[in-house]
Write a protein that holds these residues in place. Sequence first.
Motif, PDB file in Angstrom:
ATOM      1  N   LYS A  66       0.822  -1.210   0.000  1.00 33.17           N
ATOM      2  CA  LYS A  66       0.000   0.000   0.000  1.00 33.17           C
ATOM      3  C   LYS A  66       0.861   1.268   0.000  1.00 33.17           C
ATOM      4  O   LYS A  66       2.025   1.253   0.421  1.00 33.17           O
ATOM      5  N   SER A  67       0.252   2.337  -0.398  1.00 34.91           N
ATOM      6  CA  SER A  67       0.898   3.645  -0.352  1.00 34.91           C
ATOM      7  C   SER A  67       1.097   4.062   1.102  1.00 34.91           C
ATOM      8  O   SER A  67       0.250   3.800   1.960  1.00 34.91           O
ATOM      9  N   TYR A  96      -1.453   7.203   1.191  1.00 36.74           N
ATOM     10  CA  TYR A  96      -2.871   6.834   1.036  1.00 36.74           C
ATOM     11  C   TYR A  96      -3.013   5.352   1.373  1.00 36.74           C
ATOM     12  O   TYR A  96      -2.805   4.486   0.532  1.00 36.74           O
ATOM     13  N   ARG A 140      -3.718   8.519 -14.651  1.00 41.04           N
ATOM     14  CA  ARG A 140      -2.692   8.115 -13.679  1.00 41.04           C
ATOM     15  C   ARG A 140      -1.567   7.348 -14.371  1.00 41.04           C
ATOM     16  O   ARG A 140      -0.399   7.516 -14.036  1.00 41.04           O
ATOM     17  N   TYR A 149      -4.778  12.030  -5.600  1.00 43.65           N
ATOM     18  CA  TYR A 149      -4.023  10.984  -4.896  1.00 43.65           C
ATOM     19  C   TYR A 149      -3.199  10.146  -5.873  1.00 43.65           C
ATOM     20  O   TYR A 149      -2.099   9.683  -5.545  1.00 43.65           O
ATOM     21  N   SER A 150      -3.717   9.938  -7.086  1.00 45.49           N
ATOM     22  CA  SER A 150      -2.997   9.067  -8.020  1.00 45.49           C
ATOM     23  C   SER A 150      -1.680   9.676  -8.492  1.00 45.49           C
ATOM     24  O   SER A 150      -0.773   8.949  -8.903  1.00 45.49           O
ATOM     25  N   GLY A 159      -3.521   2.577  -7.371  1.00 43.20           N
ATOM     26  CA  GLY A 159      -4.767   2.878  -6.668  1.00 43.20           C
ATOM     27  C   GLY A 159      -5.966   2.192  -7.281  1.00 43.20           C
ATOM     28  O   GLY A 159      -6.888   1.798  -6.581  1.00 43.20           O
ATOM     29  N   LYS A 208      -4.558   2.558  -0.880  1.00 40.04           N
ATOM     30  CA  LYS A 208      -4.243   2.482  -2.305  1.00 40.04           C
ATOM     31  C   LYS A 208      -3.040   1.577  -2.561  1.00 40.04           C
ATOM     32  O   LYS A 208      -1.986   1.771  -1.938  1.00 40.04           O
ATOM     33  N   GLU A 268       5.174   7.684  -5.743  1.00 41.03           N
ATOM     34  CA  GLU A 268       5.628   6.713  -4.740  1.00 41.03           C
ATOM     35  C   GLU A 268       6.007   5.391  -5.422  1.00 41.03           C
ATOM     36  O   GLU A 268       6.990   4.744  -5.041  1.00 41.03           O
ATOM     37  N   VAL A 292       0.589   8.667  -5.651  1.00 38.10           N
ATOM     38  CA  VAL A 292       0.812   7.226  -5.693  1.00 38.10           C
ATOM     39  C   VAL A 292       1.748   6.870  -6.856  1.00 38.10           C
ATOM     40  O   VAL A 292       2.621   6.007  -6.723  1.00 38.10           O
TER      41      VAL A 292
END
Lengths: 389, 389
Positions: free
Chosen positions: A246-247, A250, B90, B115-116, A259, A253, B122, B119
Amino acid sequence: MEELILQSQKFKDLHRETAKYINLNPLQRGGILSDAARKIVNEWADGYSVCDYCGGCLDLIKKPPVEEFVHDKLPKFLGTDTARVTNGAREGKFAVLHTLCEKGDTVLFDSNAHYSSFVAAERVGAEVVTVPNSGHPKFRIDEDSYADKIEEIKKDTGKYPKLALLTYPDGNYGNFSDAKKAGKICHEYDVPFLLNGAYSVGRMHINGKKLNADFVVGSGHKSMAASGPIGVLGTTSEYEDILFRKSAKYKIKELELLGCTSRGLPIITLMASFPHVLERIKRWDTEVANARWFLNKISEIPGIKPLGVQPTEHDLNFIETPVFYEISKRHKKRGYFLQKELKSRGIMGIKPGLTKFFKLSTYLLTTDEIRLVADAFFEIYEKYEGLLK
Amino acid sequence: MEELILQSQKFKDLHRETAKYINLNPLQRGGILSDAARKIVNEWADGYSVCDYCGGCLDLIKKPPVEEFVHDKLPKFLGTDTARVTNGAREGKFAVLHTLCEKGDTVLFDSNAHYSSFVAAERVGAEVVTVPNSGHPKFRIDEDSYADKIEEIKKDTGKYPKLALLTYPDGNYGNFSDAKKAGKICHEYDVPFLLNGAYSVGRMHINGKKLNADFVVGSGHKSMAASGPIGVLGTTSEYEDILFRKSAKYKIKELELLGCTSRGLPIITLMASFPHVLERIKRWDTEVANARWFLNKISEIPGIKPLGVQPTEHDLNFIETPVFYEISKRHKKRGYFLQKELKSRGIMGIKPGLTKFFKLSTYLLTTDEIRLVADAFFEIYEKYEGLLK
């Protein structure tokens, strides 16, 4: 702007010419929607349709029952501890490679692997060593060679490969190796084993655990009667937390899926077709028998012979047809004569221009259709036999 | 197996309940298919439908005219030198980040970024520094802060960020910053600038070059009337060869796209809806006017007010509704009362359980529908006003 509008009107009215033909393209045969999926296409075709009740995770949506499908039915189907949907088989392979490899790491693929496996490794920056095939005419991958190659990689790089991959079956010859044995060998060296089932998951029974696979990849649009792009990716509890990590920012996600993945019509058609897929894999023996009948039949044309391990175990087959190549040299349409002749008989899907060899699939064709296709090749041969003299 | 078949019959008959409602979910409004796209859905819904005449590259397919769409129309539309389709916005952002960044590199995002975006960074292993927003109630991103943050990153890490990203508009408040100015600032430091237009490309006129963007990302299912998952990604000639670099082993396959992306119905609906999209962006001012009318109207309910920069410049808006929160505390359905009341009036798309604030979109609703939605909020307020005393 007005000019762009004017020039873009043509995009409003695009039709799929091939719809009324028997399509022999192996890419296309396993992705034809089931009746159940076709029925709901209009209802779910808008944008992000499945996300009306999403709480933040595609695979946890309860309405429609994506969660039940992804977390209960799909792992049972794949014989894995857990599963997700991806944007396709290649995206599934990339997720695994991106999780396990650093730049410069080495991975081991069968040499019949799909181009997208190599491209996924290259995108990650991993070096690929291949298990050789036996060459013409069988192109067989010897599962025992996985041990030799793993040893070789260890010797050359000081490390075992980060992943071993087997294409099951490959997309050229429809060859199967003994996956169970290859997986066992990999596990003896602690090398995770990925089974690329883009041409098997959804056509035949595949059980990841029984085949010693740590990762199973499948393709919705290729073999699961789903609208593209969508794939499936299963893994074991050992790799679940690593692959679906997961992130940090977040918490719900999953990083490798960014996500969320194949939102919309692809996932809903995958689900709607699932009962049909479960039924059709029970009839896999008939599909193989049909393919064998077809290969035997057209092998009666002088010079035509199937490549790959025989008798075939899959609907996708590669055929050498030197006789059509000889005709093409003397035909005014050159290599395109074969495509034209087939088309006039209601058949498509052989790569345009190819006459020396090509691949095709008889998957889900009726026996009458298969006979029609075989007859077509005979008729074309007989029509131009004179050119060979 | 038989048990799995039995338990899976339910997937055959999945219906989209929300189809008959006014759906206020911002995710859904821009992805509703155009009439032209809806008309051809059945013809192209099978698996890999667009690939019948593929020579190895999705974006070079001539029949249907994917090549003309992707290589001619799409760059003109985005104001970029070149473009491709991706599996979504994304996935487009990830492709850019994965191209430009090594693990440990720093990138600069607006703090309102989706958020994407975080992510994707990341997943690449990049550190994200954010340009702050002005906080409640405007949450404005000051474009001048890009300079401060770039300097700060240089000071802290010794290097300039590998990429700067601006969400245009962001997906919470529908705020726009001055992208042109932010892009200019980034270019002064030689930092490539990515414009995330998931909520603008396909709704309003966006020209990458004019906005100083090196990369423009858009979403087909979010804002281009296409069936998901699909996105668009445009770039300049400066970055074309880097972003769309080819495989060493398979010379025609683009690494970041894994050889091919959103094959099937998504690309064909994106194309079929394109003329509609070109027409609708001409009516963007009306959409903004409608959103303003709606916000003004419901602001007449005590305590209700829109957040973000006002007057709004977008159909997506975030509203504070403390009055509904107060009601929820006294209502036996708690937070779910609002959703239930709206549903009984034919309205969906507010996140279930939310009453204190939520986001919604009026995009492409008729004035009658917008009035109906505003009336619904008034009716619900009046119905429960007594609970507030």
